[in-house]
Design a protein around this motif. Structure first.
Motif, short mmCIF file in Angstrom:
data_model
loop_
_atom_site.label_atom_id
_atom_site.label_comp_id
_atom_site.label_asym_id
_atom_site.label_seq_id
_atom_site.Cartn_x
_atom_site.Cartn_y
_atom_site.Cartn_z
N ASP A 56 68.02 13.37 76.59
CA ASP A 56 68.72 14.05 77.72
C ASP A 56 68.13 14.22 78.97
N TYR A 87 67.74 16.24 82.61
CA TYR A 87 68.03 17.08 83.48
C TYR A 87 67.22 16.89 84.94
N VAL A 135 72.32 15.34 83.55
CA VAL A 135 72.84 16.75 84.10
C VAL A 135 71.98 17.02 85.61
N GLU A 182 68.76 25.41 83.36
CA GLU A 182 69.85 24.61 83.20
C GLU A 182 69.68 23.99 81.68
N ALA A 191 71.95 25.10 77.50
CA ALA A 191 72.80 23.90 77.41
C ALA A 191 73.06 24.16 75.62
N LYS A 192 74.39 23.80 75.24
CA LYS A 192 74.67 23.74 73.67
C LYS A 192 73.69 22.96 72.93
#
Length: 292
Positions: free
Chosen positions: A30, A32, A57, A81, A85-86
């Motif tokens: 992911d 960021y 993100v 951030e 996150a989950k």
């Protein structure tokens, strides 16, 4: 297998930035992204369109000044951030647009399997120059940039006065007896990332009017915490291959550095630009990865 979080601290979303992202594009990764607020509007679809797998993100933006607290503020924004996150990430990797991966995504993920080390470079600690970054007030640092102009002269004059008055901001910071310095780029665990975020107020208090705190705050928090015992060996450092030049700045890498990169055992090269020599080296690295 837990996913990896890549924290992009970039000046703008350009071809070089997207090139790094495409190399790291993977269902287990992911992104960021913090883009310097001075660079103008940024559209998330521009990034997402270039990728097939990674979730992206965009974090709230800060106008980043060279060697100033705003750089730390941007890093903290990225960590805040990502850690909220989950998704529970295995590691958090801070990158710029000129940090290029040297291994495939599969090898990258395999390297961090079952790892519990903090890959942070510690160049030195508690020497006078490092402590002086936080000891004195540098109220004009956000305005200075790299040029030695009017504001630079004003700040130099202020430092002379502070030295004569024996100013020492650190005497009120009992939590941090060790002040350490190293490269700002890192790969750290979820536990340590959350520890850094939990100490946001302390970081702000110590770093707000300091000089080049981006090379100090993470190293200092690490060595003054229980995570010091998990610091990766010096030979691993922060897993970035860097060829240092004059003034303690990294040199731009080109094709002549390819063999050294292959033999380095590092996971990233810093810094490979989006200019001609950098593009040629990026292609050599990409071709080598594609052979795997």
């Amino acid at each position: 297998m837990r996913k990896q979080a890549f924290l992009f601290l970039v000046r703008q979303i350009d071809a070089a930035t997207l090139d790094v992202m495409k190399m790291l594009d993977d269902p287990q990764h992911d992104f960021y992204v913090h883009v310097d607020a001075k660079s103008g509007p940024v559209a998330l679809p521009t990034i997402a369109k270039a990728l097939k797998y990674s979730h992206v993100v965009l974090v709230p933006r800060v106008a980043v000044g060279w060697a100033a607290y705003s750089m730390v503020a941007a890093e903290m924004q990225l960590l805040r951030e990502a850690t909220s996150a989950k998704t529970l990430y295995a590691y958090y990797h801070l990158l710029s647009e000129s940090d290029f991966p040297l291994v495939s995504n599969q090898k990258f993920q395999a390297f961090f399997t079952d790892k519990d080390l903090e890959f942070v470079e510690i160049e030195r600690n508690n020497d006078v120059n490092t402590r002086n970054r936080l000891r004195y007030y540098y109220p004009l640092q956000e305005r200075l940039g790299k040029r030695h102009g009017f504001y630079w002269l004003m700040q130099k004059g202020l430092l002379v006065v502070e030295h004569l008055l024996r100013v020492n901001r650190l005497k009120h910071v009992q939590e941090l007896p060790i002040i350490a310095k190293g490269s700002q780029w890192f790969s750290i665990t979820d536990d340590f990332a959350k520890y850094v975020v939990s100490n946001s107020a302390l970081v702000t208090r110590v770093c707000r009017v300091s000089r080049a705190p981006d090379e100090v705050f993470l190293q200092t928090l690490l060595l003054n915490s229980k995570f010091a015992s998990k610091l990766a060996p010096q030979t691993s450092g922060n897993l970035r291959y860097i060829r240092w030049g004059q003034g303690n700045s990294p040199k731009s890498l080109g094709p002549k550095d390819f063999q050294a990169l292959q033999q380095s055992g590092k996971l990233f090269a810093r810094k490979i630009s989006g200019l001609s020599d950098g593009l040629a080296l990026r292609q050599l690295v990409r071709d080598e990865i594609n052979k795997e």
